[in-house]
Design a protein around this motif. Structure first.
Motif, short mmCIF file in Angstrom:
data_model
loop_
_atom_site.label_atom_id
_atom_site.label_comp_id
_atom_site.label_asym_id
_atom_site.label_seq_id
_atom_site.Cartn_x
_atom_site.Cartn_y
_atom_site.Cartn_z
N UNK A 189 -34.13 45.51 63.01
CA UNK A 189 -35.32 46.30 62.64
C UNK A 189 -36.23 45.49 61.72
N UNK A 190 -35.66 44.87 60.72
CA UNK A 190 -36.47 44.10 59.78
C UNK A 190 -37.20 42.95 60.43
N UNK A 191 -36.52 42.23 61.32
CA UNK A 191 -37.16 41.10 61.99
C UNK A 191 -38.27 41.54 62.93
N UNK A 192 -38.06 42.66 63.63
CA UNK A 192 -39.11 43.19 64.49
C UNK A 192 -40.35 43.55 63.67
N UNK A 193 -40.14 44.23 62.56
CA UNK A 193 -41.28 44.66 61.74
C UNK A 193 -42.01 43.46 61.16
N UNK A 195 -40.87 32.39 67.08
CA UNK A 195 -39.82 31.85 66.20
C UNK A 195 -38.99 32.92 65.52
N UNK A 196 -39.63 33.99 65.07
CA UNK A 196 -38.87 35.03 64.36
C UNK A 196 -37.95 35.77 65.31
N UNK A 197 -38.41 36.06 66.53
CA UNK A 197 -37.56 36.74 67.49
C UNK A 197 -36.43 35.83 68.00
N UNK A 245 -32.54 36.68 67.57
CA UNK A 245 -31.63 36.70 68.71
C UNK A 245 -30.38 35.87 68.43
N UNK A 246 -30.54 34.75 67.76
CA UNK A 246 -29.39 33.92 67.41
C UNK A 246 -28.47 34.65 66.43
#
Length: 279
Positions: free
Chosen positions: A159-163, A242-244, A248-249
């Protein structure tokens, strides 16, 4: 009981004579530290052997699947937090936000609050889950019993990375990015490393110090690589790729915890005769 021993409430055997006639300690609480204890160097007859082992054991532990799992979880969870540190000025100093460096610095209080939430919840939750599973397993505790408690924190991390990623790219309201995204980054970086590293220590207690050396080496190596390429990648393709990719990793690494819940005991059996258990 035979041989004059009696069990206590926890099933530990004690000698009857010792229990009835405890050893008298003369002059309790009157000891003082010696000057030698404060020295920069303390002589040891096995100093060279200990020094060699301190260098060798962290590398040896890289051959243990459980240590690799804990190292990668810590490394990639920390990289999610590092992403926030490396991108906040790049995103918030530019239009349409135009925040000063001082204001951007204050945004890190959201991360601190997240860290506090993660620290307060992760330990008690994993201990509760481990104790509950132990009772259901007829009182036999396995280190893998705490791994399922990673699930809520993995979801928080996603959730945090998506936002943060989509918020930066699409110029969402800064409050959403900071209050939710940054707080989630703080929660997961406190919880996921704590649970995974505790699992590693539970599996190999005699080398707990070396375990954290191994984890730190892996974490710093990945952190250095991330810091080298993420800014250029953002300039070339925007914030989302890059963030996604990093998210994913992290997710893939944490999902491997399913394998360790299933086969973790077998992995520990592979190393049951290792010298690390007698250090």
């Amino acid at each position: 009981m035979e041989n004059g021993t009696t069990p206590d409430d926890e099933g530990t055997l004690h000698n009857d004579a010792t229990a009835c006639h405890p050893t008298k300690i003369s002059h309790p609480l009157r000891g003082t530290p010696s000057k030698r204890q404060f020295g920069l160097y303390q002589p040891n007859v096995q100093a060279l052997r200990i020094l060699i082992l301190d260098f060798w054991i962290p590398w040896k532990l890289l051959a243990f699947p459980i240590i690799d799992f804990a190292s990668f979880v810590v490394a990639w969870s920390a990289s999610s937090f590092l992403t926030v540190n490396l991108t906040q000025s790049q995103a918030f100093a530019a239009p349409p936000y135009g925040f000063s460096s001082e204001t951007i610095g204050f945004f890190n209080f959201a991360v601190v609050i997240g860290l506090a939430i993660g620290l307060v919840t992760a330990g008690p939750l994993s201990d509760w889950a481990s104790m509950r599973a132990t009772r259901r397993n007829n009182g036999i505790r396995e280190p893998e019993m705490r791994l399922p408690t990673m699930i809520p924190y993995v979801l928080i991390m996603i959730l945090g990375n998506f936002i943060v990623g989509f918020g930066y790219q699409n110029h969402w309201n800064w409050k959403i990015i900071v209050i939710i995204g940054y707080t989630c980054a703080g929660i997961q970086v406190a919880a996921l490393p704590a649970i995974s590293s505790t699992y590693a220590v539970d599996s190999y207690k005699p080398v707990a110090g070396s375990i954290f050396v191994t984890i730190t080496v892996v974490k710093n190596l990945w952190g250095y690589g991330l810091s080298r390429f993420i800014t250029k990648w953002i300039i070339a393709d925007g914030y989302i790729p890059p963030i996604m990719t990093n998210m994913s990793l992290i997710t893939l690494c944490c999902l491997s915890g399913i394998l360790f819940c299933w086969k973790g005991k077998s992995f520990r059996a592979w190393t049951r005769n290792s010298s690390v258990h007698s250090m």
